[in-house]
Design a protein around this motif. Structure first.
Motif, short mmCIF file in Angstrom:
data_model
loop_
_atom_site.label_atom_id
_atom_site.label_comp_id
_atom_site.label_asym_id
_atom_site.label_seq_id
_atom_site.Cartn_x
_atom_site.Cartn_y
_atom_site.Cartn_z
N ILE A 206 27.11 -5.13 44.28
CA ILE A 206 26.29 -6.26 43.83
C ILE A 206 25.76 -6.99 45.05
O ILE A 206 26.52 -7.63 45.79
CB ILE A 206 27.08 -7.22 42.93
N LEU A 207 24.46 -6.88 45.25
CA LEU A 207 23.79 -7.56 46.35
C LEU A 207 23.33 -8.92 45.85
O LEU A 207 22.39 -9.02 45.07
CB LEU A 207 22.59 -6.71 46.80
N GLY A 208 24.04 -9.97 46.28
CA GLY A 208 23.78 -11.31 45.76
C GLY A 208 24.76 -11.68 44.67
O GLY A 208 24.39 -12.21 43.63
N SER A 209 26.04 -11.43 44.92
CA SER A 209 27.05 -11.57 43.85
C SER A 209 27.32 -13.01 43.45
O SER A 209 27.81 -13.26 42.35
CB SER A 209 28.36 -10.89 44.27
N THR A 210 27.03 -13.97 44.33
CA THR A 210 27.35 -15.36 44.01
C THR A 210 26.21 -16.10 43.32
O THR A 210 26.37 -17.26 42.92
CB THR A 210 27.73 -16.15 45.28
N GLY A 211 25.05 -15.44 43.16
CA GLY A 211 23.93 -16.06 42.47
C GLY A 211 24.01 -15.89 40.96
O GLY A 211 24.98 -15.34 40.42
N SER A 212 22.96 -16.35 40.28
CA SER A 212 22.95 -16.33 38.82
C SER A 212 23.08 -14.92 38.25
O SER A 212 23.94 -14.65 37.40
CB SER A 212 21.67 -16.99 38.30
N VAL B 63 33.85 -2.84 40.34
CA VAL B 63 33.16 -3.45 41.47
C VAL B 63 33.60 -2.74 42.75
O VAL B 63 34.79 -2.72 43.08
CB VAL B 63 33.48 -4.95 41.56
N ALA B 64 32.63 -2.17 43.46
CA ALA B 64 32.93 -1.47 44.71
C ALA B 64 32.63 -2.33 45.93
O ALA B 64 33.36 -2.31 46.92
CB ALA B 64 32.15 -0.17 44.79
N VAL B 65 31.52 -3.07 45.87
CA VAL B 65 31.09 -3.89 47.00
C VAL B 65 30.53 -5.20 46.47
O VAL B 65 29.76 -5.22 45.50
CB VAL B 65 30.00 -3.18 47.84
N LEU B 66 30.92 -6.30 47.12
CA LEU B 66 30.33 -7.60 46.86
C LEU B 66 29.61 -8.07 48.11
O LEU B 66 30.16 -7.99 49.21
CB LEU B 66 31.40 -8.63 46.48
N ILE B 67 28.38 -8.56 47.94
CA ILE B 67 27.57 -9.02 49.07
C ILE B 67 26.96 -10.36 48.70
O ILE B 67 26.40 -10.53 47.61
CB ILE B 67 26.44 -8.01 49.39
N ALA B 68 27.08 -11.33 49.61
CA ALA B 68 26.52 -12.66 49.35
C ALA B 68 25.91 -13.21 50.63
O ALA B 68 26.12 -12.67 51.73
CB ALA B 68 27.58 -13.60 48.81
N GLY B 69 25.16 -14.30 50.46
CA GLY B 69 24.48 -14.90 51.60
C GLY B 69 25.37 -15.79 52.43
O GLY B 69 25.69 -15.48 53.58
N THR C 137 19.96 -10.39 44.68
CA THR C 137 19.57 -11.43 45.62
C THR C 137 18.16 -11.88 45.35
O THR C 137 17.37 -11.19 44.70
CB THR C 137 19.71 -10.93 47.07
N VAL C 138 17.80 -13.06 45.84
CA VAL C 138 16.47 -13.63 45.61
C VAL C 138 15.67 -13.56 46.90
O VAL C 138 16.17 -13.90 47.97
CB VAL C 138 16.56 -15.09 45.13
N GLY C 139 14.42 -13.10 46.81
CA GLY C 139 13.51 -13.18 47.94
C GLY C 139 13.41 -11.91 48.77
O GLY C 139 13.92 -10.84 48.43
N TYR C 140 12.73 -12.07 49.90
CA TYR C 140 12.42 -10.97 50.82
C TYR C 140 13.67 -10.25 51.32
O TYR C 140 13.62 -9.06 51.64
CB TYR C 140 11.63 -11.55 51.99
N SER C 141 14.79 -10.97 51.38
CA SER C 141 16.02 -10.39 51.93
C SER C 141 16.49 -9.15 51.18
O SER C 141 17.31 -8.38 51.69
CB SER C 141 17.15 -11.44 51.93
N ALA D 202 26.24 -12.36 54.56
CA ALA D 202 25.09 -12.35 55.48
C ALA D 202 25.27 -13.35 56.60
O ALA D 202 24.93 -13.07 57.76
CB ALA D 202 23.81 -12.64 54.70
N ASP D 203 25.82 -14.52 56.29
CA ASP D 203 26.01 -15.58 57.28
C ASP D 203 27.21 -15.26 58.17
O ASP D 203 28.36 -15.40 57.77
CB ASP D 203 26.23 -16.91 56.54
N GLU D 204 26.91 -14.83 59.38
CA GLU D 204 27.97 -14.37 60.28
C GLU D 204 28.93 -15.50 60.69
O GLU D 204 30.07 -15.24 61.08
CB GLU D 204 27.36 -13.70 61.51
N SER D 205 28.47 -16.75 60.59
CA SER D 205 29.34 -17.87 60.96
C SER D 205 30.50 -18.04 59.96
O SER D 205 31.48 -18.72 60.26
CB SER D 205 28.54 -19.17 61.03
N LYS D 206 30.37 -17.43 58.77
CA LYS D 206 31.41 -17.54 57.75
C LYS D 206 32.36 -16.34 57.76
O LYS D 206 33.26 -16.26 56.92
CB LYS D 206 30.76 -17.64 56.35
N TYR D 207 32.16 -15.42 58.71
CA TYR D 207 32.89 -14.16 58.64
C TYR D 207 34.39 -14.32 58.86
O TYR D 207 35.20 -13.67 58.17
CB TYR D 207 32.34 -13.16 59.65
#
Length: 384
Positions: A9-15, A33-39, A102-106, A60-65
């Motif tokens: 799921i690309l964008g798992s924390t969104g709507s 669920v195999a993979v969860l991906i969030a911003g 996920t939403v947008g160009y990303s 995606a946000d490396e500061s949260k890794y």
């Protein structure tokens, strides 16, 4: 015995992502669920991972890794961060299908990577086809991947076309609720607030797509997406306002017949259909009742009050990198509106100025799309 389908799921924390997790939880014998991906919502992502125990989680946000790794690696869950890691994750051999929520160009780069890796796509990220539909469809033609749309309008069209000869399609009719400002006059639109715009009459969606619905730019994007998904020429794709959000879209055929898909305004229905590879899975969700269908109305969208609705046909007529410019300018403008920096009516003005100023590229490469996206974002930000 068939093993459960393994979902990334690309964008798992969104709507859409959270509703996808709701659907998966209802069918544990069919999906895992195999993979969860969030911003950047690391706390929500950690909670999701603890509940579903995927093989891998990426932020995606490396500061949260560090926080992500410290919470999940003791549980035996692989973790990673950054855009490259996202693209690698969707191509893993333990993934069968990718939900691009996920939403947008990303969503563009990881979706292309997943297609090249032969993964099936449940496509809820319309911007992937809006920005680079020519490249996506070409890569699809060289892959074993199949794309099943999750957007309610495109899922409806997809369902109406099952068993039909696409050469016999006369028209695709994409419905729109009209958003919260359907009956508001043009002068009043300039003073609407963010909370006004986020108050959608029918759907529960993320903030960005809710604003796109209010401006009707989302209908422009859906026209572009429908063109690439179904191979229908732009002049055969028409938006129509349907305030009740019961008819999710229609297909008219050359013999005059029109097929429509009806349902409650609940995204879990198209999500189930896509995850199940078009098999209709039993659901205990509230059904559509006849009293809700007692009054179904339709009207043409007012392009004077909502000029964004015209952008879809404009982008397809001009071609090239036009849609990429529109999308980038819209993303920046919507974010600015949500942050209180511009008025609601400024969103379209920023898109129009970006179209006027940004260089047109008739036959863009992937690198051209990346450059156009970055340059348009800088320009739109400079206006704000």
């Amino acid at each position: 015995m068939n093993l459960p389908k393994r979902i990334a799921i690309l964008g798992s924390t969104g709507s859409i992502g959270t509703q996808t997790l709701d659907v998966i939880a209802c069918y544990p014998e069919r999906f895992e669920v195999a993979v969860l991906i969030a911003g950047s919502k690391v706390d929500t992502l950690i909670q999701q991972a603890i509940a579903t125990r995927p093989r891998m989680v990426v932020i995606a946000d490396e500061s949260k890794y560090i926080k992500l790794r410290e919470a999940l690696e003791p549980l035996g869950i692989m973790t990673a961060a950054g855009q490259d890691a996202i693209c690698d994750a969707v191509a893993m051999d333990f993934v069968d299908q990718v939900v691009t929520a996920t939403v947008g160009y990303s969503g563009l780069a990881p979706t292309l990577r997943a297609i090249r890796a032969g993964k099936d796509i449940a496509l809820a990220n319309k911007e992937t086809l809006v920005v680079a539909g020519d490249i996506v469809t070409r890569v699809l033609s060289e892959s074993k991947s199949q794309v099943i749309p999750v957007d309610s309008e495109h899922s409806a069209i997809y369902q109406c076309l099952v068993g039909e000869d696409r050469a016999k399609v006369k028209r695709l009719i994409i419905t729109a609720s009209g958003g919260p400002f359907r009956n508001m006059d043009a002068e009043a639109l300039s003073s609407v607030t963010v909370s006004d715009a986020l108050r959608h009459p029918n759907w529960s969606m993320g903030a960005k797509i809710t604003i796109d619905s209010a401006t009707m730019v989302n209908k422009a994007f859906e026209i572009i997406e429908a063109h690439w998904l179904f191979g229908v020429s732009p002049e055969k794709i028409e938006p129509i306002v349907h305030p009740q959000s019961i008819v999710h879209s229609m297909v008219e055929f050359v013999d005059g017949a029109i097929k429509a898909q009806l349902g409650t305004p609940d995204m879990r229905l198209p999500i189930r259909y896509a995850l199940g590879d078009t098999e209709r899975l039993h659901s205990s969700d509230p059904a559509l009742t006849f009293d809700k269908m007692a009054s179904l109305t339709f009207e043409r969208p007012d392009s004077n009050r909502f000029p964004g609705v015209k952008l879809g046909h404009l982008a397809l007529e001009r071609g090239g990198n036009t849609a990429c410019i529109i999308n980038a300018a819209n993303e920046i403008a919507v974010a600015a509106f949500l942050n209180g920096k511009i008025r609601f009516t400024d969103i379209y003005k920023i898109i129009a100025q970006s179209l006027e100023k940004m260089p047109y590229i008739a036959s863009p490469t992937y690198e051209d799309y990346v450059a156009t996206n970055e340059a348009t974002r800088r320009f739109a930000q400079s206006i704000i």
